[in-house]
Design a protein around this motif. Sequence first.
Motif, short mmCIF file in Angstrom:
data_model
loop_
_atom_site.label_atom_id
_atom_site.label_comp_id
_atom_site.label_asym_id
_atom_site.label_seq_id
_atom_site.Cartn_x
_atom_site.Cartn_y
_atom_site.Cartn_z
N ALA A 150 0.88 -1.32 -0.16
CA ALA A 150 0.05 -0.16 0.19
C ALA A 150 0.75 1.28 0.03
N SER A 151 0.66 2.15 0.86
CA SER A 151 1.85 3.14 1.18
C SER A 151 2.47 3.14 2.45
N LEU A 152 2.47 2.11 2.94
CA LEU A 152 3.19 1.69 4.02
C LEU A 152 4.60 1.57 3.70
N PHE A 153 5.52 2.62 3.87
CA PHE A 153 6.84 2.69 3.56
C PHE A 153 7.56 2.48 4.62
N PRO A 154 8.84 1.89 4.32
CA PRO A 154 9.65 2.01 5.61
C PRO A 154 10.19 3.17 6.23
N GLU A 155 10.36 2.92 7.64
CA GLU A 155 10.61 3.95 8.39
C GLU A 155 9.63 5.31 8.48
N THR A 156 8.31 4.74 8.21
CA THR A 156 7.25 5.93 8.14
C THR A 156 6.28 5.80 9.38
N ARG A 157 5.89 6.77 9.47
CA ARG A 157 4.88 6.90 10.80
C ARG A 157 3.68 5.87 10.82
N ALA A 158 2.97 5.78 9.52
CA ALA A 158 1.98 4.90 9.46
C ALA A 158 2.09 3.59 9.98
N LEU A 159 3.51 3.15 9.91
CA LEU A 159 3.55 1.78 10.19
C LEU A 159 3.22 1.61 11.72
N GLN A 160 3.11 2.56 12.44
CA GLN A 160 2.97 2.49 14.04
C GLN A 160 1.41 2.48 14.59
N GLU A 161 0.51 3.02 13.47
CA GLU A 161 -0.69 3.37 13.73
C GLU A 161 -1.56 1.97 13.81
N ARG A 162 -2.04 1.86 15.01
CA ARG A 162 -2.85 0.48 15.47
C ARG A 162 -4.46 0.93 15.49
N SER A 163 -4.91 2.21 15.60
CA SER A 163 -6.30 2.35 15.77
C SER A 163 -6.94 2.97 14.71
N ARG A 164 -6.19 3.82 13.88
CA ARG A 164 -7.00 4.51 12.75
C ARG A 164 -6.91 3.50 11.65
N TRP A 165 -8.02 3.71 10.51
CA TRP A 165 -8.20 2.84 9.50
C TRP A 165 -7.48 3.30 8.34
N PHE A 166 -7.21 4.74 8.33
CA PHE A 166 -6.76 5.43 7.02
C PHE A 166 -5.96 6.47 7.55
N VAL A 167 -4.84 6.57 7.06
CA VAL A 167 -3.99 7.90 7.31
C VAL A 167 -3.25 8.54 6.17
N GLU A 168 -2.75 9.69 6.41
CA GLU A 168 -1.65 10.33 5.41
C GLU A 168 -0.50 9.87 6.18
N ASN A 169 0.55 9.80 5.12
CA ASN A 169 1.74 9.28 5.45
C ASN A 169 3.00 10.11 4.69
N TRP A 170 3.55 10.79 5.60
CA TRP A 170 4.82 11.56 4.91
C TRP A 170 5.81 10.58 4.43
N VAL A 171 6.28 10.30 3.31
CA VAL A 171 7.53 9.43 2.87
C VAL A 171 8.38 10.21 2.40
N GLU A 172 9.55 10.33 3.24
CA GLU A 172 10.57 11.10 3.04
C GLU A 172 11.48 10.68 1.65
N LYS A 173 11.27 9.79 1.36
CA LYS A 173 12.20 9.27 0.03
C LYS A 173 11.32 9.80 -1.14
N LEU A 174 10.17 9.87 -0.93
CA LEU A 174 9.59 10.57 -2.19
C LEU A 174 9.38 11.87 -1.86
N ASN A 175 9.53 12.36 -0.87
CA ASN A 175 9.24 13.93 -0.63
C ASN A 175 8.00 14.36 -0.94
N ALA A 176 7.10 13.34 -0.43
CA ALA A 176 5.55 13.38 -0.75
C ALA A 176 4.69 12.81 0.40
N PHE A 177 3.53 13.35 0.61
CA PHE A 177 2.57 12.72 1.42
C PHE A 177 1.93 11.40 0.35
#
Length: 238
Positions: A150-177
């Motif tokens: 999906a857009s669960l990229f390595p070392e990104t915050r979304a990987l920690q999310e355990r209660s929300r269903w759908f999140v915005e995720n800043w991806v440093e290597k893409l320099n994009a959300f």
Amino acid sequence: MIPSEQDLATFADVDSLQQAVADAFCQVVIQAVKQRGTAKVSLSGGSTPKRLYQLLADRDLPWQAIHWFWGDERNVIPSDPESNQRMVREALLDRVGVDESKIHAVPVLVDAPQEAAQQYEQVLRDHFPGDEFPRWDLALLGMGDDAHTASLFPETRALQERSRWFVENWVEKLNAFRYTLTAPAINSARHAWFLVTGSAKRDALKQVWQGPNQPERYPSQLIHATRWYVTEDAIVQA
Ligand code: 6PG
């Protein structure tokens, strides 16, 4: 860990893999509609599933009983060539003429990704009332050569999310959300299938299956896939 034999289907080439996935997709969706009157599918972006969507357009499916959702999206407007919504509409939905009431795309707000993710989470909760996490009939997943899904990229915050269903995720290597289902919101699927093709994925797949449990580095390790569709060139031969 390496999938069991019953959970792993390997193919000599991408075409035979995509035909097999199209067949299995039809079986799952037709069964869901028979049992529950509807089928709710979370779609993957990327190039691998695009051909699958084109194949599905020629299949005989209960089109008006299927609800289409996106497992992830890029932070671009729908007309952007990078948009997963655009890709799925062109490959499948526009060709079949699916009613707009069955198409639930991410309401991208390029300058307000958090708001857009919250809005989409509400759309999901409206379509899965009472569920702790969305009970997809089928979640289709790709895997990047960095083991993201999906857009669960390595070392990104979304990987920690355990209660929300759908999140915005800043991806440093893409320099994009990006926008993505969280791991628990994928694992709640009745069927969660990975489609992995090409030798470029070989190292990532080896780490996801046989490497140390390090989901920060190999996010696909977070997913409890019910089936893997993999071409032989993506598997490290023993
Ligand atoms: C996306 C996808 C992404 C994709 C992988 C694999 O928005 O790009 O959701 O997770 O599945 O990057 O992409 P390919 O199948 O094109 O290799």
